[in-house]
Design a protein around this motif. Sequence first.
Motif, short mmCIF file in Angstrom:
data_model
loop_
_atom_site.label_atom_id
_atom_site.label_comp_id
_atom_site.label_asym_id
_atom_site.label_seq_id
_atom_site.Cartn_x
_atom_site.Cartn_y
_atom_site.Cartn_z
N GLU A 141 35.64 40.96 40.41
CA GLU A 141 35.23 40.50 39.07
C GLU A 141 33.82 40.98 38.73
N ALA A 142 32.88 40.83 39.65
CA ALA A 142 31.50 41.23 39.39
C ALA A 142 31.42 42.73 39.12
N ALA A 143 32.14 43.53 39.89
CA ALA A 143 32.13 44.99 39.69
C ALA A 143 32.72 45.36 38.34
N CYS A 144 33.79 44.68 37.95
CA CYS A 144 34.43 44.96 36.66
C CYS A 144 33.54 44.55 35.49
N LEU A 145 32.90 43.41 35.59
CA LEU A 145 31.99 42.97 34.52
C LEU A 145 30.83 43.95 34.37
N ALA A 146 30.29 44.41 35.49
CA ALA A 146 29.18 45.36 35.44
C ALA A 146 29.63 46.68 34.82
N ARG A 147 30.82 47.16 35.20
CA ARG A 147 31.32 48.43 34.67
C ARG A 147 31.57 48.33 33.17
N ALA A 148 32.16 47.23 32.72
CA ALA A 148 32.41 47.05 31.29
C ALA A 148 31.10 47.06 30.51
#
Length: 148
Positions: free
Chosen positions: A32-39
């Motif tokens: 989740e943290a990686a996806c939020l950062a990428r978005a």
Amino acid sequence: MKQVMFLNGPNANLYGLDRSGTYGSDSFPQIEAACLARAAELGFALDFRQSNHEGVLIDWIQEARQSCAGLLINAAGLTYTSIPILDALLSFDGPIIECHMSNIWKREPFRHHSFISKAATGVVAGLGLRGYLLGLAAMGELIDEPAQ
């Protein structure tokens, strides 16, 4: 800022805890943290959710119709069984990317057919967290394309 929803189905909350390693070593909070950062890097807001309940996923897809430019989904085990999720996805007007942590075509035969794929703009499978991030990058391009 455009809004995108990323839905995760049953047992996705257990990623990183599977002894077989099928889904990789990244925990669900790390994913989740990686996806939020990428978005955020890609310039859109991401609403990242997980439920073990089919009806909740359907409610969220219907909610996304009103507020989201795009939708990513890993319906997990419901990928192979849920016509109601397919029907909800077919009512969504924006791009849909189907994502799977594992390569579903290298697994048990019952996993080789996805109901979700009929509604999906594209599919990313077998790349673990990298696949989720690639799905987000593709979504960033898709939601920025002019309407045709």
